[in-house]
Design a protein around this motif. Structure first.
Motif, PDB file in Angstrom:
ATOM      1  N   GLY A  15       0.771  -1.229   0.000  1.00 38.99           N
ATOM      2  CA  GLY A  15       0.000   0.000   0.000  1.00 38.99           C
ATOM      3  C   GLY A  15       0.801   1.277   0.000  1.00 38.99           C
ATOM      4  O   GLY A  15       0.252   2.361  -0.246  1.00 38.99           O
ATOM      5  N   ILE A  16       2.125   1.200   0.230  1.00 40.69           N
ATOM      6  CA  ILE A  16       2.915   2.416   0.363  1.00 40.69           C
ATOM      7  C   ILE A  16       2.899   3.253  -0.913  1.00 40.69           C
ATOM      8  O   ILE A  16       3.082   4.476  -0.871  1.00 40.69           O
ATOM      9  CB  ILE A  16       4.367   2.068   0.773  1.00 40.69           C
ATOM     10  CG1 ILE A  16       5.089   3.295   1.343  1.00 40.69           C
ATOM     11  CG2 ILE A  16       5.123   1.450  -0.379  1.00 40.69           C
ATOM     12  CD1 ILE A  16       6.460   2.987   1.930  1.00 40.69           C
ATOM     13  N   TYR A  17       2.651   2.618  -2.036  1.00 36.05           N
ATOM     14  CA  TYR A  17       2.632   3.310  -3.327  1.00 36.05           C
ATOM     15  C   TYR A  17       1.536   4.373  -3.414  1.00 36.05           C
ATOM     16  O   TYR A  17       1.548   5.237  -4.282  1.00 36.05           O
ATOM     17  CB  TYR A  17       2.452   2.294  -4.455  1.00 36.05           C
ATOM     18  CG  TYR A  17       1.183   1.478  -4.352  1.00 36.05           C
ATOM     19  CD1 TYR A  17      -0.009   1.956  -4.885  1.00 36.05           C
ATOM     20  CD2 TYR A  17       1.176   0.244  -3.706  1.00 36.05           C
ATOM     21  CE1 TYR A  17      -1.182   1.221  -4.771  1.00 36.05           C
ATOM     22  CE2 TYR A  17       0.014  -0.490  -3.578  1.00 36.05           C
ATOM     23  CZ  TYR A  17      -1.165   0.002  -4.115  1.00 36.05           C
ATOM     24  OH  TYR A  17      -2.340  -0.724  -3.988  1.00 36.05           O
ATOM     25  N   LYS A  18       0.555   4.316  -2.499  1.00 31.96           N
ATOM     26  CA  LYS A  18      -0.531   5.306  -2.497  1.00 31.96           C
ATOM     27  C   LYS A  18      -0.089   6.662  -1.946  1.00 31.96           C
ATOM     28  O   LYS A  18      -0.780   7.666  -2.132  1.00 31.96           O
ATOM     29  CB  LYS A  18      -1.698   4.805  -1.648  1.00 31.96           C
ATOM     30  CG  LYS A  18      -2.341   3.519  -2.114  1.00 31.96           C
ATOM     31  CD  LYS A  18      -3.451   3.108  -1.158  1.00 31.96           C
ATOM     32  CE  LYS A  18      -4.099   1.799  -1.555  1.00 31.96           C
ATOM     33  NZ  LYS A  18      -5.150   1.407  -0.583  1.00 31.96           N
ATOM     34  N   LEU A  19       1.042   6.686  -1.265  1.00 29.71           N
ATOM     35  CA  LEU A  19       1.483   7.888  -0.551  1.00 29.71           C
ATOM     36  C   LEU A  19       2.451   8.723  -1.380  1.00 29.71           C
ATOM     37  O   LEU A  19       3.209   8.205  -2.193  1.00 29.71           O
ATOM     38  CB  LEU A  19       2.162   7.490   0.755  1.00 29.71           C
ATOM     39  CG  LEU A  19       1.314   6.679   1.737  1.00 29.71           C
ATOM     40  CD1 LEU A  19       2.174   6.225   2.913  1.00 29.71           C
ATOM     41  CD2 LEU A  19       0.118   7.482   2.223  1.00 29.71           C
ATOM     42  N   ARG A  20       2.422  10.040  -1.134  1.00 32.29           N
ATOM     43  CA  ARG A  20       3.447  10.927  -1.667  1.00 32.29           C
ATOM     44  C   ARG A  20       4.688  10.839  -0.769  1.00 32.29           C
ATOM     45  O   ARG A  20       4.620  10.366   0.361  1.00 32.29           O
ATOM     46  CB  ARG A  20       2.975  12.385  -1.694  1.00 32.29           C
ATOM     47  CG  ARG A  20       1.722  12.652  -2.504  1.00 32.29           C
ATOM     48  CD  ARG A  20       1.512  14.164  -2.629  1.00 32.29           C
ATOM     49  NE  ARG A  20       1.591  14.866  -1.345  1.00 32.29           N
ATOM     50  CZ  ARG A  20       0.543  15.222  -0.610  1.00 32.29           C
ATOM     51  NH1 ARG A  20      -0.684  14.930  -1.015  1.00 32.29           N
ATOM     52  NH2 ARG A  20       0.713  15.869   0.543  1.00 32.29           N
ATOM     53  N   ILE A  21       5.787  11.363  -1.246  1.00 34.12           N
ATOM     54  CA  ILE A  21       7.022  11.317  -0.457  1.00 34.12           C
ATOM     55  C   ILE A  21       6.843  12.038   0.873  1.00 34.12           C
ATOM     56  O   ILE A  21       7.269  11.548   1.925  1.00 34.12           O
ATOM     57  CB  ILE A  21       8.197  11.913  -1.252  1.00 34.12           C
ATOM     58  CG1 ILE A  21       8.548  10.985  -2.430  1.00 34.12           C
ATOM     59  CG2 ILE A  21       9.420  12.117  -0.356  1.00 34.12           C
ATOM     60  CD1 ILE A  21       9.567  11.545  -3.387  1.00 34.12           C
ATOM     61  N   ASP A  22       6.196  13.197   0.850  1.00 35.36           N
ATOM     62  CA  ASP A  22       6.047  13.970   2.090  1.00 35.36           C
ATOM     63  C   ASP A  22       5.049  13.340   3.056  1.00 35.36           C
ATOM     64  O   ASP A  22       4.971  13.757   4.216  1.00 35.36           O
ATOM     65  CB  ASP A  22       5.635  15.412   1.782  1.00 35.36           C
ATOM     66  CG  ASP A  22       4.203  15.506   1.277  1.00 35.36           C
ATOM     67  OD1 ASP A  22       3.948  15.074   0.132  1.00 35.36           O
ATOM     68  OD2 ASP A  22       3.329  16.000   2.025  1.00 35.36           O
ATOM     69  N   GLU A  23       4.279  12.350   2.601  1.00 37.43           N
ATOM     70  CA  GLU A  23       3.324  11.674   3.466  1.00 37.43           C
ATOM     71  C   GLU A  23       3.906  10.440   4.146  1.00 37.43           C
ATOM     72  O   GLU A  23       3.287   9.872   5.043  1.00 37.43           O
ATOM     73  CB  GLU A  23       2.087  11.256   2.648  1.00 37.43           C
ATOM     74  CG  GLU A  23       1.290  12.435   2.109  1.00 37.43           C
ATOM     75  CD  GLU A  23       0.165  11.999   1.187  1.00 37.43           C
ATOM     76  OE1 GLU A  23      -0.904  12.639   1.217  1.00 37.43           O
ATOM     77  OE2 GLU A  23       0.353  11.030   0.423  1.00 37.43           O
ATOM     78  N   LEU A  24       5.087  10.038   3.721  1.00 33.40           N
ATOM     79  CA  LEU A  24       5.690   8.821   4.250  1.00 33.40           C
ATOM     80  C   LEU A  24       6.153   8.989   5.699  1.00 33.40           C
ATOM     81  O   LEU A  24       6.420  10.102   6.156  1.00 33.40           O
ATOM     82  CB  LEU A  24       6.900   8.431   3.400  1.00 33.40           C
ATOM     83  CG  LEU A  24       6.624   8.036   1.947  1.00 33.40           C
ATOM     84  CD1 LEU A  24       7.933   7.979   1.166  1.00 33.40           C
ATOM     85  CD2 LEU A  24       5.888   6.712   1.871  1.00 33.40           C
ATOM     86  N   ILE A  25       6.252   7.881   6.401  1.00 29.69           N
ATOM     87  CA  ILE A  25       6.875   7.834   7.726  1.00 29.69           C
ATOM     88  C   ILE A  25       8.239   7.182   7.515  1.00 29.69           C
ATOM     89  O   ILE A  25       8.320   5.993   7.193  1.00 29.69           O
ATOM     90  CB  ILE A  25       6.026   7.016   8.720  1.00 29.69           C
ATOM     91  CG1 ILE A  25       4.609   7.594   8.808  1.00 29.69           C
ATOM     92  CG2 ILE A  25       6.691   6.996  10.098  1.00 29.69           C
ATOM     93  CD1 ILE A  25       3.648   6.736   9.606  1.00 29.69           C
TER      94      ILE A  25
END
Length: 282
Positions: A15-25
């Protein structure tokens, strides 16, 4: 986490592909160039990491805190012209120990989707010309891998589809240029000699502040002991940032910078936490 898996954990996180770079942890290393194996001898109060950048990224750390000193007596183009420092230079070079290490890391095609952020955080002895020189070194060495700030609105899936082979973010604290991203917003308590409970209170307050969309933000989860050396409180790091569900404390953060980073389970917790953040995005 298995060392054979930590080098590509982002590509294996559902699911990580749904996130933008700035949204990542993301797990980051504080004072990334000040490691025990550095070629120059440093005082104990300067050393913050056990292993060099090469091994930090292999073990899953995806944000590097880079403080760069210009050595003007070294000729232009010499690797030792730009070295990493904490209070003094460690002997680690931008050219070989950071940019060269990245190219070696990405030589393995299984790691092409691992996003790595280079936060050029502080500069010593710099002039306008040396900033331009460092920009040129970056672009000449890894320019083909850079994600321009103009594409910061893309999710990881969109980046993979539209910009294959682009996996590195250059965050430049002084100014952005050549597509580089603005500097990481550093949430730091402002002093080194504090208790772990005081640090936790600060992090609680800092994490409650809204983050601007597309901005990179890091919490500085680091402090000194009374002996004026970087503190190892990995037990607290594991406790505070344990990822259990969508309500876990780690969900309040984005980049988490620590000292003695490879001693904690922060990489594994970030991997787990990103799955819950991706689910929440839908």
């Amino acid at each position: 986490m298995d060392a054979n898996f930590s080098d590509r954990w982002m590509d294996n996180t559902p699911g990580i592909y749904k996130l933008r770079i700035d949204e990542l942890i993301l797990p980051g290393t504080h004072d990334s160039g000040a490691d025990r194996e550095a070629p120059k001898m440093m005082l104990p109060n300067e050393i913050t990491q056990d292993v060099p950048v090469r091994d930090q990224i292999m073990r899953g750390f995806r944000v590097l805190d880079l403080r760069v000193e210009l050595f003007p007596r070294q000729p232009i183009g010499h690797p030792r012209r730009f070295q990493l420092y904490h209070l003094t230079a460690s002997g680690r070079t931008v050219a070989d120990d950071v940019l060269g290490a990245l190219n070696a890391f990405y030589a393995n095609p299984r790691r092409q989707n691992e996003i790595i952020i280079l936060n050029f955080h502080q500069f010593k002895n710099f002039t306008e010309a040396s900033h331009e020189e460092l920009h040129a070194l970056i672009d000449q060495t890894i320019g083909h891998r850079l994600i321009p700030y103009s594409q910061s609105y893309l999710t990881l899936e969109q980046l993979r589809q539209q910009m294959p082979g682009k996996s590195v973010v250059i965050s430049y604290n002084r100014r952005s240029g050549d597509g580089h991203w603005p500097g990481v917003e550093q949430q730091w308590i402002g002093e080194n000699y504090i208790s772990t409970s005081t640090l936790k209170v600060f992090m609680d307050e800092a994490s409650s502040k809204p983050k601007r969309p597309y901005a990179l933000r890091a919490i500085q989860c680091a402090k000194y002991t009374g002996l004026y050396v970087p503190d190892d409180f990995s037990d607290k790091v594991d406790l505070w940032f344990a990822s259990k569900d969508s309500e876990s404390y780690i969900q309040r953060f984005h980049i988490i910078n620590t000292d003695w980073s490879t001693r904690s389970n922060i990489v594994l917790n970030c991997m787990h936490a990103n799955q819950f953040r991706a689910r929440a995005k839908g």
